[in-house]
Design an enzyme around this catalytic site. Structure first.
Site, mmCIF file in Angstrom:
data_model
loop_
_atom_site.group_PDB
_atom_site.id
_atom_site.type_symbol
_atom_site.label_atom_id
_atom_site.label_comp_id
_atom_site.label_asym_id
_atom_site.label_seq_id
_atom_site.Cartn_x
_atom_site.Cartn_y
_atom_site.Cartn_z
ATOM 1 N N ARG A 28 15.424 42.494 54.537
ATOM 2 C CA ARG A 28 15.993 42.390 53.265
ATOM 3 C C ARG A 28 15.419 43.442 52.445
ATOM 4 N NH1 ARG A 28 14.255 36.429 52.577
ATOM 5 N NH2 ARG A 28 14.600 37.177 50.307
ATOM 6 N N SER A 43 3.261 33.136 70.403
ATOM 7 C CA SER A 43 4.422 32.497 69.951
ATOM 8 C C SER A 43 4.159 31.416 69.146
ATOM 9 C CB SER A 43 5.287 32.046 71.164
ATOM 10 O OG SER A 43 5.511 33.050 71.999
ATOM 11 N N TYR A 46 4.908 31.978 50.783
ATOM 12 C CA TYR A 46 5.361 31.107 49.480
ATOM 13 C C TYR A 46 4.594 30.018 49.262
ATOM 14 C CZ TYR A 46 8.200 29.548 45.540
ATOM 15 O OH TYR A 46 8.611 29.197 44.337
ATOM 16 N N ARG A 75 44.393 39.837 35.531
ATOM 17 C CA ARG A 75 44.901 39.663 36.574
ATOM 18 C C ARG A 75 43.503 39.574 38.011
ATOM 19 N NH1 ARG A 75 49.124 44.414 36.588
ATOM 20 N NH2 ARG A 75 47.635 45.179 34.743
ATOM 21 N N TYR A 125 9.950 35.190 60.801
ATOM 22 C CA TYR A 125 10.178 35.697 59.390
ATOM 23 C C TYR A 125 8.778 36.264 59.036
ATOM 24 C CZ TYR A 125 10.120 35.664 54.305
ATOM 25 O OH TYR A 125 10.218 36.052 53.008
HETATM 26 C C1 UD1 Z 1 49.075 51.193 33.666
HETATM 27 C C2 UD1 Z 1 50.528 52.023 33.042
HETATM 28 C C3 UD1 Z 1 51.605 51.987 34.197
HETATM 29 C C4 UD1 Z 1 50.879 52.602 35.456
HETATM 30 C C5 UD1 Z 1 49.735 52.033 35.981
HETATM 31 C C6 UD1 Z 1 49.062 52.677 36.974
HETATM 32 C C7 UD1 Z 1 50.462 51.747 30.772
HETATM 33 C C8 UD1 Z 1 51.170 50.926 29.465
HETATM 34 N N1 UD1 Z 1 50.950 51.382 31.835
HETATM 35 O O1 UD1 Z 1 49.718 50.087 33.915
HETATM 36 O O2 UD1 Z 1 52.738 52.770 33.801
HETATM 37 O O3 UD1 Z 1 51.831 52.787 36.500
HETATM 38 O O4 UD1 Z 1 48.682 51.975 34.712
HETATM 39 O O5 UD1 Z 1 47.913 52.108 37.476
HETATM 40 O O6 UD1 Z 1 49.665 52.660 30.472
HETATM 41 N N2 UD1 Z 1 43.095 49.605 29.166
HETATM 42 C C9 UD1 Z 1 42.552 49.880 27.757
HETATM 43 N N3 UD1 Z 1 42.758 49.495 26.533
HETATM 44 C C10 UD1 Z 1 44.015 48.595 26.713
HETATM 45 C C11 UD1 Z 1 44.568 48.048 27.756
HETATM 46 C C12 UD1 Z 1 44.036 48.747 29.010
HETATM 47 O O7 UD1 Z 1 41.488 50.725 27.656
HETATM 48 O O8 UD1 Z 1 44.357 47.899 25.518
HETATM 49 C C13 UD1 Z 1 42.617 50.242 30.267
HETATM 50 C C14 UD1 Z 1 42.428 49.180 31.223
HETATM 51 O O9 UD1 Z 1 40.930 48.779 31.050
HETATM 52 C C15 UD1 Z 1 42.841 50.123 32.484
HETATM 53 C C16 UD1 Z 1 43.568 51.159 32.230
HETATM 54 O O10 UD1 Z 1 43.822 51.054 30.661
HETATM 55 O O11 UD1 Z 1 41.391 50.411 32.952
HETATM 56 C C17 UD1 Z 1 45.009 50.718 32.467
HETATM 57 O O12 UD1 Z 1 45.529 49.349 31.965
HETATM 58 P P1 UD1 Z 1 46.279 48.257 32.935
HETATM 59 O O13 UD1 Z 1 46.275 47.014 32.288
HETATM 60 O O14 UD1 Z 1 45.427 48.067 34.320
HETATM 61 O O15 UD1 Z 1 47.607 48.940 33.013
HETATM 62 P P2 UD1 Z 1 48.832 48.559 34.087
HETATM 63 O O16 UD1 Z 1 49.410 47.323 33.942
HETATM 64 O O17 UD1 Z 1 48.103 48.967 35.461
HETATM 65 CA CA CA Z 2 46.120 49.101 36.344
#
Ligand code: UD1
Ligand code: CA
Length: 438
Positions: free
Chosen positions: A315, A385, A367, A18, A346
């Site tokens: 910078r 200046s 440069y 997403r 600069y």
């Molecule tokens: C998840 C929860 C949801 C909750 C939400 C809160 C589940 C099934 N759902 O949904 O109920 O409301 O978080 O924020 O748990 N990740 C892995 N391996 C995977 C998939 C995901 O490590 O295979 C990790 C992702 O990197 C992420 C976290 O788990 O950091 C949550 O995954 P994400 O896909 O964001 O879950 P949500 O759909 O937000």
């Molecule tokens: Ca999430």
């Protein structure tokens, strides 16, 4: 804070579709640091067994975290999830072994969580405690069915019907489990759902069927926000940035219209500082007893007893002390001590010492198209200046550079240095050129 007998596991194996980005989700930055950095930092405050589950781009994520946490090597572990065979938050825990008997599970996309809140979970005595946000009309979270103050079930948004979707109790994404619960129910998970994933949330449903009591812990959205897309990312950054600013306001920094100011996590202030509106301060900058005026940018630099801006750009790698920098001045990788550069300059790869004055339109030509060269300017040098300094170049103490000069060789102490272009005059040229009568 003391380290407790608790293992913490952070789930960070997902791609983060997403986010619509090639960068793995947890490496997206807020206030200058990757999201995952914040979760690990907070977890390490209370646990000597912090593990991160990686999968998508695991090496890249591991490398970037080790840059921050290499000194915690013994407390920080990485596990790799078998994403192909066991995708999903439940699948993530199949490869994981904790050291302690209580395990706190965090989603890696919750950068706003704080150690003091994590400690609240440890005070609960149930075998499973889970965080619940109560907020109506909110999308992006699993819905939690609660009866008699006990969690019955978590239903993912994608699997929910209309009635479930209308529930205002949301799964915030942090759980505390006794080890025996994970040992028993993780192997029992299936992927019989709309996403064909192994859901960690199904552990709750399975445990409930065995009459395990599951305690909801109600928490505030502000600190438990999950970051799934770029809107969430920007909102999380707003919250993080205002925490950073509030911390420094409490320490005595003055900020004008703080909502317009951006300050990164690793910036440090000391003494009394004034930061005006629209200022951005980045990286490992340190601001000591200084005044940063409207719409200036400071990157990875040290500013001490100085005033900068408005509209100045400092910078990386500058060390500026007792100095006045005015509008439209850009400084890079320079050491300025006790100088004035009030307008339109600069200054790059330079060193300028006390009492020197840099006139409007001074430019270091650092440069040559191939490499960068240094400009060294001594004490009490007066630069008129519109001067160009063609580096490498040394201008010794107590010298004067005439306006409009292009300096191509070193200037000795006490000298006046001046280059003059030939003066050309053609009387009435304007009228001939534009075909206009006089
Ligand atoms: C998840 C929860 C949801 C909750 C939400 C809160 C589940 C099934 N759902 O949904 O109920 O409301 O978080 O924020 O748990 N990740 C892995 N391996 C995977 C998939 C995901 O490590 O295979 C990790 C992702 O990197 C992420 C976290 O788990 O950091 C949550 O995954 P994400 O896909 O964001 O879950 P949500 O759909 O937000
Ligand atoms: Ca999430």
């Amino acid at each position: 804070m003391n380290k407790n007998n608790i293992s913490i596991v952070i789930l960070a194996a997902g791609k983060g579709t997403r986010m619509k980005s090639n960068t793995p989700k947890v490496l997206h930055k807020i206030c200058g640091k990757e999201m995952l950095y914040y979760s690990i930092r907070e977890a390490l405050k209370i646990s000597d067994d912090v593990s991160v589950i990686l999968g998508f781009e695991s090496e890249k994520i591991k490398d970037s975290m080790l840059q921050h946490f290499n000194k915690y090597e013994s407390d920080l572990n990485f596990f790799i999830q078998d994403l192909e065979n066991y995708p999903g938050t439940g699948g993530a825990l199949k490869s994981y072994t904790p050291k302690h008997n209580k395990i706190l599970v965090l989603n890696g996309d919750m950068p706003l969580i704080q150690a003091s809140e994590l400690e609240e979970f440890l005070k609960q005595d149930s075998k499973i405690t889970m965080s619940v946000i109560n907020k109506p009309n909110t999308n992006g979270y699993g819905r939690v069915v609660i009866k008699n103050n006990e969690v019955q079930e978590i239903i993912e948004e994608k699997d929910a019907n209309k009635e479930i979707l209308s529930l205002s109790t949301l799964n915030a994404g942090i759980y505390c489990f006794n080890k025996e619960i994970l040992d028993k129910y993780i192997p029992m998970l299936d992927n019989n759902n709309n996403q064909k994933e192994y859901y960690l949330t199904d552990v709750i449903t399975l445990a409930k069927k065995d009459n395990v009591a599951i305690k909801p812990m109600f928490v505030e959205m502000q600190n438990y926000k999950g970051v799934n897309d770029k809107i969430d990312l920007s909102q999380a950054e707003t919250i993080m940035c205002s925490r950073i600013k509030n911390k420094w306001l409490k320490e005595g920094v003055i900020m004008h219209l703080p909502d317009t100011i951006y300050i990164e996590d690793s910036v440090i202030f000391s003494g009394e500082c004034i930061i005006e509106s629209g200022v951005g301060i980045y990286g490992n900058s340190k601001i000591i007893n200084s005044h940063i005026k409207q719409n200036s940018i400071i990157e990875d630099s040290i500013i001490e007893d100085s005033d900068i801006g408005p509209l100045a750009h400092i910078r990386p790698k500058c060390n500026i002390a007792n100095t006045h920098i005015g509008n439209f001045v850009e400084v890079k990788k320079s050491e300025l001590n006790g100088i004035k550069a009030g307008h339109l300059s600069y200054i790059g790869d330079s060193q300028i010492q006390e009492g020197s004055n840099v006139g409007a339109g001074f430019i270091t030509c650092n440069y040559d198209g191939k490499s960068k060269h240094k400009t060294i300017i001594g004490k009490n040098v007066f630069i008129g200046s519109d001067v160009q300094a063609v580096a490498p170049l040394t201008i010794e103490d107590n010298s004067i550079i005439g306006a409009g000069s292009t300096i191509r060789s070193n200037v000795k102490s006490g000298e006046l240095y001046l280059t003059k272009g030939e003066e050309i005059r053609k009387s009435g040229f304007f009228y001939k050129f534009f075909n206009k009568g006089e």
